[in-house]
Design an enzyme around this catalytic site. Sequence first.
Site, mmCIF file in Angstrom:
data_model
loop_
_atom_site.group_PDB
_atom_site.id
_atom_site.type_symbol
_atom_site.label_atom_id
_atom_site.label_comp_id
_atom_site.label_asym_id
_atom_site.label_seq_id
_atom_site.Cartn_x
_atom_site.Cartn_y
_atom_site.Cartn_z
ATOM 1 C CD GLN A 69 46.973 7.536 1.404
ATOM 2 O OE1 GLN A 69 46.330 6.989 0.521
ATOM 3 N NE2 GLN A 69 46.448 8.477 2.179
ATOM 4 C CD GLU A 99 44.177 6.079 13.895
ATOM 5 O OE1 GLU A 99 43.320 5.179 13.850
ATOM 6 O OE2 GLU A 99 44.274 6.983 13.043
ATOM 7 C CG ASP A 111 44.020 10.969 5.162
ATOM 8 O OD1 ASP A 111 42.990 10.814 4.482
ATOM 9 O OD2 ASP A 111 45.066 10.321 4.956
ATOM 10 C CB CYS A 129 40.074 8.044 0.072
ATOM 11 S SG CYS A 129 38.999 7.384 1.371
#
EC number: 2.1.1.35
Length: 596
Positions: free
Chosen positions: A389, A439, A488, A516
């Site tokens: 972030q 991931e 996320d 985001c």
Amino acid sequence: MLEYTEIKTENTENTHEVKPATEEYAYLERGGFSSEKFKIELRGLPKFYGIVELKKLMNQKLGLNTSKIKRPKNGSHWLYACFQNDEDRSKAIKALNGFSWKGKTLIAEVAKPAPDPLVRKRKQEDGEGVQNKKKKDDGKSQEERLKDTTTPFWNIPYEDQLKIKQNEIKNILMKFDNDVWKISKERRNYIETKRKVHAGLSFELLPIKKSPLTEGYRNKCEFTVGIDDESKLPTVGFRLGSYVTGTVGVAPIHILNHISESTKRAVLLFEEFVRKSELAPFSPADYSGYWRYLTVRHSSFNGDVMLIVAMHPQNLTEDELNGIKDSLIQHFSSADALACGIKSVYFELVTKKRAGEDGSKPIHLMGSTHIIDTILGHQFRISPEAFFQVNTAGADILYQSAIDMSIVTPQSTVVDICCGTGTIGLCFAKHCKKVLGLELVPEAVKDAKANAEFNGIENCEFFTGKAEDILPSVLARAGGDDLIAIVDPPRAGLHMRAVTQLRNTKKVKRLVYISCSPSSAVKNFVDLSRASSKTLRGAPFLPVRAVPVDMFPHTRHVELAILFEREQTEDETEENQQAKIETEEPQSEETLINED
């Protein structure tokens, strides 16, 4: 009027190669690949379709090699598709022209390339004259234009910025709420009742949470190397616009308030190196030049700085490249570099790659291979390409909000989807029984495992692969009945297959979605909430609570976290009630006698 020379391509129906005859099209004959060179126009598209869905049709079902799809600003039922060569383009036209998709017959034809926007703008400016150009810029200085481009809220008081973002988030969520209302007739009464309680929404929207820092908060920035329009010198900074708008000038960044002082000093130090070198900055206009960009990562924990220097090698020999590396090492070993906090330097060669090709990887030149930063008391190692972030202090607020709203317990299993280097999952670890992270990027998974070991956390496992591919097997490893998903994803959102897997895994009771780009994630929100179907077999997730977090002061961007809870079906409610009865402690005989 633009002129073209059209040449019929042999053995190919309805296709021709467009040979431009003006300066605006000279870029097509230069070295390097341009997506404009082998482009088709696709018309007659159905009213409702997604770009991902269209790519799947073209690349998987029809076996085409689409490199890029461009949707024009003024078109919803037509678009451009680009290819690598004329053979692929011809194959696409043959397959798509007349193809029936969703009740519509597609029309595919060769598309003329777009004119070079830089050449076009320069011609316009020559015709307008200097005075008209100044009027077009509204009399703003270069510094003001740079601020408007990078930090558009720079002249708005921070409290007013928060109000703007709160209203924007509410508008996005109202669109989501309305979309669900339209497709869920059976839930309309419920939605309308809840809206009376939550000021127009069917769920709770909490007030936006402030960023602890509003100045110099960014821990990562990528700067372009180019020519400053005012000084005419090589400059490391930000572009004032994009090539598409005919702008390639780069402006210095010393006046921007969201960049840390350490980062600014590191930029000036590299700029000094570029100006002393005999190599020019890379020019996107004609693909000449060398220096491309500089990425700076800055730790808020200890002030350490990592640099990734990127250049186009052009025709430089291996010996010449080694000489440049040695010069960079010498330059960033100076006292000035140490004073900037530079502890790690990487070097990257950047060349124009074709679709499907892997990009180049940074090469470690000197110093540490990683820098360290902290979130919620945990230390994380950061590699050149790792996602972290950009507002470290803001990440504390965001992650704690996700933990609080998830209602996590010591018996919970948390599945961290798109886990990156494990930051969210590792922050959850002490609150739950187990964390399973997914991931796509192998290097990030290595960092996640190293971060778990670094922090002495033993209840986390991390897996490499696309979420939509490996999610079923990872979910199968999750034990217990309290399974929480944390999502996320990248700006574009989750792949539909991943949404389907989450919907169809009944053990997932709660889901926290962090975005985001909330406007881009609305489709995901709707698919999570829509009624059950043949594809989405599991009960829907209903939004319960949303909280915006301002991670990007002085810009339009904002993070959003939403808690979704699985809707209980009548069968599940009856099962829960029966389980409660069976687990109640039976009363003793003595108690029954006393009651009588």
